[in-house]
Design an enzyme around this catalytic site. Structure first.
Site, PDB file in Angstrom:
ATOM      1  N   GLU A   1     -23.202   0.404   9.738  1.00 24.84           N
ATOM      2  CA  GLU A   1     -23.057   0.406   8.270  1.00 24.84           C
ATOM      3  C   GLU A   1     -24.296   1.014   7.624  1.00 24.84           C
ATOM      4  O   GLU A   1     -25.310   1.239   8.300  1.00 24.84           O
ATOM      5  CB  GLU A   1     -22.793  -1.014   7.751  1.00 24.84           C
ATOM      6  CG  GLU A   1     -21.394  -1.501   8.129  1.00 24.84           C
ATOM      7  CD  GLU A   1     -21.063  -2.883   7.588  1.00 24.84           C
ATOM      8  OE1 GLU A   1     -21.531  -3.244   6.513  1.00 24.84           O
ATOM      9  OE2 GLU A   1     -20.325  -3.597   8.289  1.00 24.84           O
TER      10      GLU A   1
ATOM     11  N   HIS B   1     -20.954  -1.731  -4.599  1.00 17.90           N
ATOM     12  CA  HIS B   1     -20.493  -1.165  -3.328  1.00 17.90           C
ATOM     13  C   HIS B   1     -19.941   0.219  -3.621  1.00 17.90           C
ATOM     14  O   HIS B   1     -19.211   0.405  -4.601  1.00 17.90           O
ATOM     15  CB  HIS B   1     -19.414  -2.061  -2.707  1.00 17.90           C
ATOM     16  CG  HIS B   1     -19.139  -1.748  -1.269  1.00 17.90           C
ATOM     17  ND1 HIS B   1     -18.509  -0.589  -0.869  1.00 17.90           N
ATOM     18  CD2 HIS B   1     -19.420  -2.424  -0.125  1.00 17.90           C
ATOM     19  CE1 HIS B   1     -18.413  -0.570   0.454  1.00 17.90           C
ATOM     20  NE2 HIS B   1     -18.965  -1.681   0.938  1.00 17.90           N
TER      21      HIS B   1
ATOM     22  N   ARG C   1     -26.958   1.590   0.231  1.00 24.17           N
ATOM     23  CA  ARG C   1     -25.901   1.586  -0.793  1.00 24.17           C
ATOM     24  C   ARG C   1     -26.316   2.099  -2.155  1.00 24.17           C
ATOM     25  O   ARG C   1     -25.568   2.797  -2.819  1.00 24.17           O
ATOM     26  CB  ARG C   1     -25.419   0.147  -0.999  1.00 24.17           C
ATOM     27  CG  ARG C   1     -24.344  -0.176  -0.068  1.00 24.17           C
ATOM     28  CD  ARG C   1     -23.844  -1.552  -0.237  1.00 24.17           C
ATOM     29  NE  ARG C   1     -23.153  -1.830   1.003  1.00 24.17           N
ATOM     30  CZ  ARG C   1     -22.722  -2.994   1.375  1.00 24.17           C
ATOM     31  NH1 ARG C   1     -22.900  -4.043   0.586  1.00 24.17           N
ATOM     32  NH2 ARG C   1     -22.098  -3.150   2.501  1.00 24.17           N
TER      33      ARG C   1
ATOM     34  N   HIS D   1     -20.601  -5.867  -6.523  1.00 19.85           N
ATOM     35  CA  HIS D   1     -20.243  -6.410  -5.215  1.00 19.85           C
ATOM     36  C   HIS D   1     -21.095  -7.606  -4.809  1.00 19.85           C
ATOM     37  O   HIS D   1     -20.599  -8.526  -4.163  1.00 19.85           O
ATOM     38  CB  HIS D   1     -20.417  -5.277  -4.209  1.00 19.85           C
ATOM     39  CG  HIS D   1     -20.064  -5.600  -2.801  1.00 19.85           C
ATOM     40  ND1 HIS D   1     -18.772  -5.829  -2.388  1.00 19.85           N
ATOM     41  CD2 HIS D   1     -20.835  -5.717  -1.685  1.00 19.85           C
ATOM     42  CE1 HIS D   1     -18.761  -6.062  -1.076  1.00 19.85           C
ATOM     43  NE2 HIS D   1     -19.997  -6.017  -0.635  1.00 19.85           N
TER      44      HIS D   1
ATOM     45  N   ARG E   1     -29.661  -5.248  -0.936  1.00 20.91           N
ATOM     46  CA  ARG E   1     -29.319  -5.912   0.334  1.00 20.91           C
ATOM     47  C   ARG E   1     -28.863  -4.909   1.394  1.00 20.91           C
ATOM     48  O   ARG E   1     -28.054  -4.016   1.106  1.00 20.91           O
ATOM     49  CB  ARG E   1     -28.187  -6.917   0.083  1.00 20.91           C
ATOM     50  CG  ARG E   1     -27.664  -7.587   1.330  1.00 20.91           C
ATOM     51  CD  ARG E   1     -26.577  -8.556   0.963  1.00 20.91           C
ATOM     52  NE  ARG E   1     -25.432  -7.889   0.409  1.00 20.91           N
ATOM     53  CZ  ARG E   1     -24.292  -7.694   1.054  1.00 20.91           C
ATOM     54  NH1 ARG E   1     -24.138  -8.128   2.288  1.00 20.91           N
ATOM     55  NH2 ARG E   1     -23.290  -7.084   0.464  1.00 20.91           N
TER      56      ARG E   1
HETATM   57  P1  FAD Z   1     -18.670 -17.881  -1.263  1.00 26.76           P
HETATM   58  O1  FAD Z   1     -18.060 -17.474   0.008  1.00 26.76           O
HETATM   59  O2  FAD Z   1     -18.406 -17.065  -2.441  1.00 26.76           O
HETATM   60  O3  FAD Z   1     -18.310 -19.380  -1.564  1.00 26.76           O
HETATM   61  C1  FAD Z   1     -18.638 -19.964  -2.816  1.00 26.76           C
HETATM   62  C2  FAD Z   1     -17.911 -21.283  -2.910  1.00 26.76           C
HETATM   63  O4  FAD Z   1     -18.370 -22.003  -4.043  1.00 26.76           O
HETATM   64  C3  FAD Z   1     -16.410 -21.135  -3.077  1.00 26.76           C
HETATM   65  O5  FAD Z   1     -15.790 -22.142  -2.309  1.00 26.76           O
HETATM   66  C4  FAD Z   1     -16.197 -21.419  -4.567  1.00 26.76           C
HETATM   67  O6  FAD Z   1     -14.924 -21.880  -4.887  1.00 26.76           O
HETATM   68  C5  FAD Z   1     -17.246 -22.494  -4.774  1.00 26.76           C
HETATM   69  N1  FAD Z   1     -17.654 -22.665  -6.179  1.00 26.76           N
HETATM   70  C6  FAD Z   1     -18.183 -21.753  -7.014  1.00 26.76           C
HETATM   71  N2  FAD Z   1     -18.424 -22.318  -8.214  1.00 26.76           N
HETATM   72  C7  FAD Z   1     -18.043 -23.607  -8.122  1.00 26.76           C
HETATM   73  C8  FAD Z   1     -18.022 -24.705  -9.036  1.00 26.76           C
HETATM   74  N3  FAD Z   1     -18.432 -24.591 -10.305  1.00 26.76           N
HETATM   75  N4  FAD Z   1     -17.555 -25.888  -8.596  1.00 26.76           N
HETATM   76  C9  FAD Z   1     -17.094 -26.044  -7.328  1.00 26.76           C
HETATM   77  N5  FAD Z   1     -17.079 -25.041  -6.435  1.00 26.76           N
HETATM   78  C10 FAD Z   1     -17.552 -23.848  -6.826  1.00 26.76           C
HETATM   79  N6  FAD Z   1     -21.234  -9.724   3.431  1.00 26.76           N
HETATM   80  C11 FAD Z   1     -21.507  -9.510   4.745  1.00 26.76           C
HETATM   81  O7  FAD Z   1     -22.536  -9.944   5.247  1.00 26.76           O
HETATM   82  N7  FAD Z   1     -20.614  -8.821   5.506  1.00 26.76           N
HETATM   83  C12 FAD Z   1     -19.447  -8.321   5.022  1.00 26.76           C
HETATM   84  O8  FAD Z   1     -18.676  -7.723   5.741  1.00 26.76           O
HETATM   85  C13 FAD Z   1     -19.163  -8.524   3.636  1.00 26.76           C
HETATM   86  N8  FAD Z   1     -18.018  -8.043   3.085  1.00 26.76           N
HETATM   87  C14 FAD Z   1     -17.746  -8.332   1.777  1.00 26.76           C
HETATM   88  C15 FAD Z   1     -16.533  -7.904   1.234  1.00 26.76           C
HETATM   89  C16 FAD Z   1     -16.219  -8.209  -0.082  1.00 26.76           C
HETATM   90  C17 FAD Z   1     -14.905  -7.752  -0.654  1.00 26.76           C
HETATM   91  C18 FAD Z   1     -17.148  -8.911  -0.887  1.00 26.76           C
HETATM   92  C19 FAD Z   1     -16.841  -9.195  -2.326  1.00 26.76           C
HETATM   93  C20 FAD Z   1     -18.350  -9.339  -0.345  1.00 26.76           C
HETATM   94  C21 FAD Z   1     -18.657  -9.058   0.980  1.00 26.76           C
HETATM   95  N9  FAD Z   1     -19.845  -9.497   1.543  1.00 26.76           N
HETATM   96  C22 FAD Z   1     -20.102  -9.260   2.872  1.00 26.76           C
HETATM   97  C23 FAD Z   1     -20.687 -10.446   0.842  1.00 26.76           C
HETATM   98  C24 FAD Z   1     -20.382 -11.855   1.375  1.00 26.76           C
HETATM   99  O9  FAD Z   1     -19.001 -11.965   1.637  1.00 26.76           O
HETATM  100  C25 FAD Z   1     -20.794 -12.966   0.449  1.00 26.76           C
HETATM  101  O10 FAD Z   1     -22.070 -12.729  -0.045  1.00 26.76           O
HETATM  102  C26 FAD Z   1     -20.778 -14.300   1.172  1.00 26.76           C
HETATM  103  O11 FAD Z   1     -19.519 -14.516   1.751  1.00 26.76           O
HETATM  104  C27 FAD Z   1     -21.133 -15.422   0.226  1.00 26.76           C
HETATM  105  O12 FAD Z   1     -20.928 -16.640   0.885  1.00 26.76           O
HETATM  106  P2  FAD Z   1     -21.268 -17.993   0.125  1.00 26.76           P
HETATM  107  O13 FAD Z   1     -20.906 -19.099   1.043  1.00 26.76           O
HETATM  108  O14 FAD Z   1     -22.636 -17.939  -0.407  1.00 26.76           O
HETATM  109  O15 FAD Z   1     -20.300 -17.960  -1.155  1.00 26.76           O
HETATM  110  C1  SIN Z   2     -18.419  -3.785   3.799  1.00 21.82           C
HETATM  111  O1  SIN Z   2     -17.664  -4.137   4.704  1.00 21.82           O
HETATM  112  O2  SIN Z   2     -18.604  -2.602   3.482  1.00 21.82           O
HETATM  113  C2  SIN Z   2     -19.144  -4.831   3.053  1.00 21.82           C
HETATM  114  C3  SIN Z   2     -20.275  -5.286   3.842  1.00 21.82           C
HETATM  115  C4  SIN Z   2     -21.252  -6.030   2.996  1.00 21.82           C
HETATM  116  O3  SIN Z   2     -21.107  -6.141   1.784  1.00 21.82           O
HETATM  117  O4  SIN Z   2     -22.235  -6.498   3.572  1.00 21.82           O
END
Ligand code: FAD
Ligand code: SIN
Length: 543
Positions: free
Chosen positions: A129, A245, A291, A352, A387
């Site tokens: 990537e 992104h 990016r 993103h 990032r």
């Molecule tokens: P999240 O997975 O967003 O979880 C947040 C949680 O908090 C959820 O359960 C939500 O409902 C809860 N929440 C929020 N507010 C409240 C509230 N007020 N009360 C109760 N619950 C609440 N990163 C990578 O490293 N690799 C990848 O391949 C990648 N692909 C991605 C693809 C997409 C489409 C996107 C958008 C992002 C991607 N990212 C990737 C980034 C990565 O997915 C996220 O940064 C990461 O999953 C965040 O995890 P988290 O546990 O911090 O938050």
């Molecule tokens: C992607 O799959 O391009 C997203 C990866 C990331 O946000 O880290």
């Protein structure tokens, strides 16, 4: 900003039903679930989430998890790429923790049952990537997040110490004697407030992509975690750095469907309206440059062409390979009328990822005693100004595990009244009145894309800040009782933090580009901007 209310509702916990636990986790993404699984043997854990368990950003992660696994790779090389992408603002200690503890976290995931793609020899396949100097991204097709999340959820069944509460909205942190002692929760089904007290609270509430009209982030990403922490007086850092992104499918749907960077890692090109590979000659890594660089070149190409997209070209990659490696993207493109192996696919940048967030140390401690944080909601120092791709899932894995190791010392600092003997109350000054929530959100999200997006200027940032202040003066002074209304309040608070920080940073660095200050200014700006609710002025922290 002292005009931000401390709480979003009036309450006295004496009159509310009360839930007690050792540990209270907000969020069911990779950060929250990793934390719950790590701690559930030792502690009574309550995990709450505002939707269903899988309503997370984690679920949508495509590319994978970055970790030095191959013979040619090492944590030192992963460190170097991460620091380089971060454009001078990464915290060296935090990045070392991330890259050195990555492999253990991956082995733990595999032992839980996560099925990463493997070659026939059994060796894990690694994708490439942007910003990575070699292939180092573990993946499960193009649905890595869903594979990880469903495995973590399945493992929760073996841990009776975890109580899960779905469809409950964390509204505000309860503080007592300058310590976080729990969370005020809005139960959206019952329409009532509940007081959750705990010996330690973990914030894992994800990012704020929904501030933008054009985003890859799901509907839950409304910045609640940052807004709650800010209201409670925790330090919030580097909010100006929002990552776009480069390649979201350019249709009019919201959120936008992501087309993973791993497709460019497999050799796909970016082309402009004249069919030119415009990244060649701009950066030695061409389409796989970091990016922020790719995104700005796309914006230039769109302007040059007078179009709202450029093109992703995978037509030189065999169809069978594309279909097998990227099954979800293949199907989705097909639904929209594109055969990945024959057609150019229109793509454009979309908000993103939030690099800034609640400031934490390498054990996830925030500046507010009793409150830890992990995942996208944090500013842990590993992303700096931009990032490195696929470092975010890894961040949740590594730092959630570390928090669990230090909780005991935190428990010892609880006030002597204990969680059952504490009460907190607040009078919210405001009236109940009708506000057109959809219209406010639309106005805010369009302004954020247009003026606090990829390219920024002082005049436009000022104008947007005024717009946010106007909306806030009404919305933050209104008594609400619906989740989408509270979310709007949080979005306005976070939008103000992003815009204000972007206005302060008079230089360009990483994901923050000011056309009126196009150069990086290390002399003045190799520093973090920290904002705190009870301080009028920011704190500047030298790197
Ligand atoms: P999240 O997975 O967003 O979880 C947040 C949680 O908090 C959820 O359960 C939500 O409902 C809860 N929440 C929020 N507010 C409240 C509230 N007020 N009360 C109760 N619950 C609440 N990163 C990578 O490293 N690799 C990848 O391949 C990648 N692909 C991605 C693809 C997409 C489409 C996107 C958008 C992002 C991607 N990212 C990737 C980034 C990565 O997915 C996220 O940064 C990461 O999953 C965040 O995890 P988290 O546990 O911090 O938050
Ligand atoms: C992607 O799959 O391009 C997203 C990866 C990331 O946000 O880290």
């Amino acid at each position: 900003m002292k005009d931000t209310p401390r709480y979003l509702a009036s309450f006295n916990t004496r009159n509310l039903s009360r839930q007690l636990s050792d540990l209270l986790i907000i969020g069911s993404g990779i950060a929250g679930l990793t934390m719950a699984l790590k701690c559930c043997q030792k502690y009574k854990v309550i995990l709450l989430t505002k939707g269903e368990l899988k309503d997370t950003t984690t679920w949508y992660a495509q590319g994978g998890v970055a970790t030095a696994m191959s013979k040619e790779d090492s944590p030192e090389l992963h460190y170097r790429d991460t620091m380089q992408a971060g454009a001078g603002l990464c915290d060296s200690e935090a990045v070392k923790v991330l890259v050195n503890e990555a492999r253990d976290s991956i082995e733990n995931l595999i032992s839980l049952g996560v099925d990463f793609d493997r070659a026939l020899s059994g060796e894990i396949k690694l994708g490439r990537e942007g910003g990575h100097s070699l292939s180092r991204v573990l993946h499960s097709g193009d649905s890595t997040g869903a594979e990880i999340l469903s495995t973590l959820v399945a493992n929760m069944k073996s841990c009776p110490g975890i109580q899960v509460k779905e469809n409950v909205f964390a509204l505000d942190f309860l503080t007592y004697k300058n310590r976080c002692v729990g969370v005020l929760v809005f139960d959206s089904k019952e329409k009532k407030l509940v007081a959750y007290f705990a010996k330690a609270v973990i914030l894992a509430a994800g990012g704020c992509g929904q501030l933008y009209d054009i985003t890859t982030s799901p509907l839950i990403a409304t910045g609640d975690g940052v807004a709650m922490a800010y209201r409670a007086g925790a330090e919030v850092c580097d909010m100006e750095f929002i990552q776009f992104h480069p390649t979201a499918l350019s249709d009019k749907k919201s959120p936008r469907f992501l087309i993973t960077e791993a497709l460019r890692g497999e050799g796909a090109y970016l082309r402009d309206c004249a069919n030119k590979r415009f990244m060649v000659g701009v950066h030695p890594m061409a389409e796989l440059a970091p990016r922020d660089i790719v995104v700005r070149e796309i914006v230039k190409a769109m302007k040059r062409c007078g179009e709202d997209h450029v093109y992703l070209d995978a037509t030189h990659i065999p169809a069978e390979k594309l279909r097998k490696r990227f099954p979800m993207i293949w199907d989705r493109c097909k639904e929209d009328g594109y055969d990945l192996s024959k057609n150019l696919v229109p793509v454009s940048p979309a908000a993103h990822y939030m690099m800034g967030g609640v400031k934490t140390d390498v054990f996830g401690r925030t500046s507010l005693p009793g409150l830890h944080a992990s995942g996208e909601v944090t500013c842990s120092g590993i992303h700096g100004a931009n990032r490195l791709a696929s470092n975010s899932l890894l961040e949740g894995l590594v730092f959630s595990k570390r928090i669990c190791d230090v909780l005991k010392e935190d428990f010892e600092e609880m006030p002597k009244e204990g969680i059952s003997g504490i009460d907190v109350s607040y009078d919210f000054v405001g009236e109940k009145k009708y506000i057109d929530i959809s219209k406010c959100k639309r106005v805010l999200r369009e302004a954020m894309v247009s003026f606090v997006g990829v390219i920024r200027t002082q005049d436009e940032l000022r104008m947007t800040l005024n717009k946010i202040s106007d909306l806030s003066s009404e919305v933050l002074a209104t008594k609400f009782d619906r989740v989408e209304e509270f979310e709007l309040q949080n979005m306005l608070i976070v939008a103000r933090l992003v815009t204000q920080s972007a206005l302060m940073r008079e230089e360009s660095r990483g994901a923050h580009f000011r056309s009126d200050f196009p150069k990086t200014d290390d002399l003045k700006w190799k520093k973090h901007i920290i904002l705190k609710r009870d301080l009028e002025l920011p704190i500047y922290l030298e790197v």
